[in-house]
Design an enzyme around this catalytic site. Structure first.
Site, PDB file in Angstrom:
ATOM      1  N   GLU A  93     -62.672  57.021  21.927  1.00  0.00           N
ATOM      2  CA  GLU A  93     -62.823  55.898  20.729  1.00  0.00           C
ATOM      3  C   GLU A  93     -61.938  55.166  19.984  1.00  0.00           C
ATOM      4  OE1 GLU A  93     -65.024  57.966  17.386  1.00  0.00           O
ATOM      5  OE2 GLU A  93     -66.122  59.177  18.582  1.00  0.00           O
ATOM      6  N   GLU A 107     -59.624  58.403  19.008  1.00  0.00           N
ATOM      7  CA  GLU A 107     -59.611  59.763  19.632  1.00  0.00           C
ATOM      8  C   GLU A 107     -60.297  60.159  20.836  1.00  0.00           C
ATOM      9  OE1 GLU A 107     -62.149  62.490  17.218  1.00  0.00           O
ATOM     10  OE2 GLU A 107     -63.393  60.651  16.543  1.00  0.00           O
ATOM     11  N   ASN A 109     -63.184  62.678  22.335  1.00  0.00           N
ATOM     12  CA  ASN A 109     -63.906  63.582  22.097  1.00  0.00           C
ATOM     13  C   ASN A 109     -64.359  64.259  23.291  1.00  0.00           C
ATOM     14  OD1 ASN A 109     -64.553  63.684  19.272  1.00  0.00           O
ATOM     15  ND2 ASN A 109     -65.723  61.766  19.607  1.00  0.00           N
ATOM     16  N   ARG A 111     -66.339  66.207  24.632  1.00  0.00           N
ATOM     17  CA  ARG A 111     -67.765  67.035  24.447  1.00  0.00           C
ATOM     18  C   ARG A 111     -68.651  65.884  24.795  1.00  0.00           C
ATOM     19  NH1 ARG A 111     -69.578  65.362  19.758  1.00  0.00           N
ATOM     20  NH2 ARG A 111     -67.937  64.882  17.995  1.00  0.00           N
TER      21      ARG A 111
END
Length: 140
Positions: A93, A107, A109, A111
């Site tokens: 992101e 960040e 992520n 997942r």
């Protein structure tokens, strides 16, 4: 002053000052990476429409941004995944400042995010099945 008041509220804690970023967009790059070093970008998403820090509308691919800048963002995300030896599905992101054209890492992520169907619709790739194949050690 605001600094003194903040020090009183959080004694002993470090205090960070940040410049206000206005007119920005929240952009994402969907990644898929295997244990053999293969990393690919599965396009971009725009999740700038938010309410109380929750995404309301997710669009893909990102529009209204210079294509060269999007390619840079995707290449940066792939480079990051390679540098840390990432495996699986992930989303990098960024905060994109439209006026300057600069983007800033927020960040990674690690997942499958709930908005992955947006990417599936624009790439025609079944991301959960790719996750299973990567987990089985099948190269991209």
């Amino acid at each position: 002053s605001a600094y003194i008041q903040c020090c009183a509220e959080c004694p002993g804690s470090p205090i960070f000052l940040m410049q206000l970023a206005t007119g920005c967009r929240h952009l994402e790059v969907q990644l898929l990476a295997d244990k053999h070093g293969g990393v690919t970008s599965l396009k971009t998403r725009d999740c700038s429409v938010q309410r109380r820090h929750q995404k309301i509308i997710e669009e893909g691919p990102v529009l209204g941004t210079k294509q060269g800048k999007l390619r840079d963002m995707e290449q940066s995300a792939v480079r990051l995944a390679r540098l840390v030896g990432y495996q699986g599905v992930g989303t990098v992101e960024y905060l994109y400042e439209k006026a300057s054209g600069n983007y800033y890492f927020l960040e990674l992520n690690p997942r499958l995010q709930v908005e992955h169907p947006v990417t599936e619709m624009i790439t025609n790739i079944n991301i959960p099945s790719c996750m299973v194949m990567v987990g089985m050690g099948i190269p991209l």
